[in-house]
Each structure stands twice: as structure tokens, then as C-alpha cells.
Design a protein around this motif. Structure first.
Motif, mmCIF file in Angstrom:
data_model
loop_
_atom_site.group_PDB
_atom_site.id
_atom_site.type_symbol
_atom_site.label_atom_id
_atom_site.label_comp_id
_atom_site.label_asym_id
_atom_site.label_seq_id
_atom_site.Cartn_x
_atom_site.Cartn_y
_atom_site.Cartn_z
ATOM 1 N N THR A 219 0.920 -0.870 -0.612
ATOM 2 C CA THR A 219 -0.007 -0.081 -0.391
ATOM 3 C C THR A 219 1.030 0.737 0.213
ATOM 4 O OG1 THR A 219 -1.575 -1.005 1.023
ATOM 5 C CG2 THR A 219 -1.127 1.367 1.305
ATOM 6 N N ALA A 220 1.919 1.115 1.002
ATOM 7 C CA ALA A 220 3.475 2.554 0.304
ATOM 8 C C ALA A 220 4.137 2.368 -0.514
ATOM 9 C CB ALA A 220 4.007 2.003 1.902
ATOM 10 N N ARG A 221 3.971 1.471 -1.142
ATOM 11 C CA ARG A 221 4.210 1.673 -2.222
ATOM 12 C C ARG A 221 3.443 2.476 -3.983
ATOM 13 N NH1 ARG A 221 8.655 -0.518 -5.910
ATOM 14 N NH2 ARG A 221 9.356 -2.159 -3.943
ATOM 15 N N THR A 222 1.671 1.278 -3.579
ATOM 16 C CA THR A 222 1.023 2.518 -3.999
ATOM 17 C C THR A 222 0.996 4.260 -4.222
ATOM 18 O OG1 THR A 222 -0.881 2.073 -3.125
ATOM 19 C CG2 THR A 222 -0.202 0.164 -4.639
ATOM 20 N N PHE A 223 1.261 4.732 -3.034
ATOM 21 C CA PHE A 223 1.060 6.144 -2.198
ATOM 22 C C PHE A 223 2.164 6.643 -3.018
ATOM 23 C CE2 PHE A 223 1.558 9.120 0.430
ATOM 24 C CZ PHE A 223 0.943 9.804 0.525
ATOM 25 N N LEU B 262 5.590 -3.947 -12.455
ATOM 26 C CA LEU B 262 6.286 -4.588 -10.732
ATOM 27 C C LEU B 262 5.715 -5.791 -10.694
ATOM 28 C CD1 LEU B 262 8.739 -5.172 -9.697
ATOM 29 C CD2 LEU B 262 8.417 -3.318 -8.232
ATOM 30 N N ASN B 263 4.242 -5.577 -9.903
ATOM 31 C CA ASN B 263 3.319 -6.239 -9.503
ATOM 32 C C ASN B 263 3.020 -6.825 -10.283
ATOM 33 O OD1 ASN B 263 -0.291 -7.053 -9.196
ATOM 34 N ND2 ASN B 263 0.649 -6.557 -7.158
ATOM 35 N N MET B 264 2.608 -6.730 -11.812
ATOM 36 C CA MET B 264 2.304 -7.735 -12.573
ATOM 37 C C MET B 264 3.589 -9.245 -12.793
ATOM 38 S SD MET B 264 1.373 -7.431 -16.520
ATOM 39 C CE MET B 264 1.034 -9.147 -17.728
ATOM 40 N N LEU C 15 17.098 -10.293 -7.509
ATOM 41 C CA LEU C 15 15.923 -8.573 -7.712
ATOM 42 C C LEU C 15 16.045 -7.082 -7.269
ATOM 43 C CD1 LEU C 15 13.134 -7.477 -9.150
ATOM 44 C CD2 LEU C 15 12.119 -9.129 -7.110
ATOM 45 N N ASN C 16 16.463 -7.280 -5.905
ATOM 46 C CA ASN C 16 16.064 -6.085 -4.276
ATOM 47 C C ASN C 16 17.608 -5.185 -5.853
ATOM 48 O OD1 ASN C 16 13.762 -6.193 -3.676
ATOM 49 N ND2 ASN C 16 14.554 -6.953 -1.662
ATOM 50 N N GLU C 17 18.654 -5.920 -5.883
ATOM 51 C CA GLU C 17 19.572 -5.098 -5.966
ATOM 52 C C GLU C 17 19.345 -4.572 -7.182
ATOM 53 O OE1 GLU C 17 23.669 -6.968 -5.453
ATOM 54 O OE2 GLU C 17 22.731 -8.210 -3.662
ATOM 55 N N PRO D 254 13.060 -1.818 -3.050
ATOM 56 C CA PRO D 254 12.763 -2.860 -2.730
ATOM 57 C C PRO D 254 11.562 -3.544 -2.578
ATOM 58 C CG PRO D 254 14.124 -1.861 -0.575
ATOM 59 C CD PRO D 254 13.922 -0.841 -1.824
ATOM 60 N N VAL D 255 11.697 -5.091 -3.232
ATOM 61 C CA VAL D 255 10.219 -5.582 -3.084
ATOM 62 C C VAL D 255 10.415 -6.465 -1.138
ATOM 63 C CG1 VAL D 255 9.497 -5.537 -5.314
ATOM 64 C CG2 VAL D 255 10.132 -7.043 -3.988
#
Length: 280
Positions: free
Chosen positions: A81-85, A95-97, A156-158, A167-168
């Protein structure tokens, strides 16, 4: 700019999880402004897609139901939710997909069934009526979660951080028990829903897991070696009804050993169902 994979030493099998996400994310960004190409890509993906859900119960009629023992798991992105903000909506969307697609593919690669995609997470099931030993389903589920969490945490995060992106953080919860499948809805809009304590508690476990962690209920924990589990600091969960109290424990799982197990599981399956694995 295109998303590039950052070189990593001792890359291990994690690249097989992270690389497709990075490539898919980059390609989606590149074609997002080309409506015709994007539409064609989506149509091709839909034509290749298989129906979600447990294959033993996919053809239930409206109101029809069936049961089996199984391991259920929820794998999602924490703080989404914070990422979508904060983030660009298109970046969040792609990224979600990309992440959830690869999580779903990994679940299937470990012999599991994708029961549903829930916004920022994947709901999965391991096991069916043909399983001779549910410890195989338990091991496959934990190995899949370990593979997914490790792959996202590393390569992925790097790569995301190198691009200036947040990062996720993935986490997972799972449990084992009786599962009831029932088709609910209307004649024109229905789906097969999963009802049962194991499925519901797996969702509760995921909420208790920290980033990169897997928390499991006590029934699933009973199928794992004692050396691989430790009682969660907030365990047990207490249920009270009419003056009666029952407690249900949940555990943190140590995942490193399951990364090696994951390679063996995928080699043995090679497209076959989990029930084809005979434990030694």
C-alpha cells in the motif's frame, strides 16, 4: 531507462526466479506506450493461460463442493500500500504483474496449484487426493516459498535498488489440513472458493511473518523436521467460545536447507504432479 540485471557473485539458482521478473518488467515498460503491441501481448498471454484453481475441483457446478487434504500458502508483498502511495502508478502496475507472475510460475514449478491472485499476493495449494505422503506436499510448499523469498531478496532487489526503486519485501504463511472447495456466486459470475481452517490460518500466518519470513501453523509444522522450526514469539493463537478456550501454535521456519531441497523437487517433478514423488 531499461531495467538491467546487476551482476552478483555466487548467484546460485536465485537468478532463475529474479531474471524473468526483471525482463518482464522491462518489456512491459517498453511496450506500455504502444497500445497495439500491448494488446497483442495480452491476448497471446490469455490464449496460453491455464485456468487457476485446483484441477480436481475446477469443474464443480454452482453450489457443488468437494474436499481434500492439502497445504495452503499465501505469498505477498509487504508494505505494498505504501508503494502505491509513493511510486509511479505504471511502475507499481508492471512490477506487481511481473513479480506475481513469477511467483505463480514458481508455485506451479514446484507442483502446486495457483488458487487465486489477491491484489499483491498469490494464494496457492499443494497436494491432492492422490498424495501418498503429505510430507511431500509440505516439503514442496516450504521449498517453493524459500526459493521465492530468496530470489526476490537477492538479485531482484539489488537490480531495483540500482535503478533507484524501492526494494520489494515478500513474506509467506502456510498451514495444512482439510480443505473444502465450493463453487459460489451466480450462474453468470462464479468461482471456486476454498473454505477451511488451514486456508484461513495460512493467511493469518502470513500477517505474522516478517519480510523474507515464512510462518506456518502447527499442523504443517508437524510435517516438518523439528530442527527446521521454532515457536513464533506471538504464538499461540487463542480462540474462545462459550467459555471454552483452545490454542493453536504457529512457528517460524528456517529456510536455507529448503533451497537445496527445492532444486531436487524441481528435478524430480519435471512437469509431473507432486503425487508422482515417492519419498525415500
Amino acid at each position: 531507462m531499461p531495467l538491467e540485471v546487476v551482476p552478483i557473485c555466487a548467484y546460485s539458482a536465485r537468478e532463475s526466479f529474479a531474471d524473468p521478473i526483471l525482463q518482464r518488467f522491462a518489456s512491459l515498460r517498453d511496450i506500455s506506450h504502444q497500445d497495439g503491441i500491448l494488446r497483442k501481448s495480452i491476448l497471446e498471454s490469455v490464449s496460453r493461460a491455464t485456468q487457476m484453481g485446483h484441477p480436481d475441483f475446477a469443474h464443480l457446478p454452482l453450489g457443488g463442493s468437494g474436499t481434500c487434504m492439502g497445504v495452503t500458502a499465501f505469498i505477498d508483498m509487504a508494505a505494498f500500500t505504501a508503494r502505491t502511495f509513493w511510486d509511479d502508478p505504471q511502475d507499481v502496475l508492471w512490477l506487481n504483474m511481473a513479480v506475481l507472475t513469477q511467483v505463480a510460475k514458481t508455485v506451479q514449478g514446484f507442483g502446486g496449484h495457483v488458487l487465486g491472485l489477491r491484489g499483491d499476493g498469490v494464494f496457492a495449494c499443494f497436494g491432492d487426493k492422490r498424495m501418498a505422503d503429505m510430507k511431500v506436499a509440505a516439503g514442496a510448499c516450504v521449498a517453493a516459498c524459500a526459493f521465492i523469498l530468496d530470489g526476490a531478496k537477492g538479485p531482484l532487489n539489488e537490480a531495483l535498488e540500482a535503478r533507484g526503486m524501492e526494494p520489494v519485501r515478500l513474506r509467506a504463511g502456510a498451514d495444512f489440513g482439510d480443505l473444502s472447495f465450493v463453487r459460489i456466486g451466480t450462474e453468470t459470475a462464479s468461482e471456486v472458493n476454498v473454505v477451511g481452517f488451514a486456508a484461513n490460518f495460512a493467511s493469518k500466518c502470513e500477517k505474522h511473518a516478517g519480510a523474507w519470513g515464512l510462518v506456518v501453523g502447527e499442523e504443517l509444522a508437524s510435517l516438518l523436521p523439528e530442527s527446521d522450526i521454532s515457536l513464533h514469539e506471538q504464538s499461540p493463537k487463542r480462540y474462545v467460545r462459550k467459555g471454552e478456550e483452545r490454542r493453536y501454535r504457529f512457528y517460524d521456519v528456517s529456510l536455507p536447507v529448503y533451497l537445496k531441497l527445492g532444486e531436487l523437487v524441481q528435478e524430480q517433478l519435471n512437469g509431473r504432479p507432486l503425487s508422482a514423488i515417492v519419498p525415500h
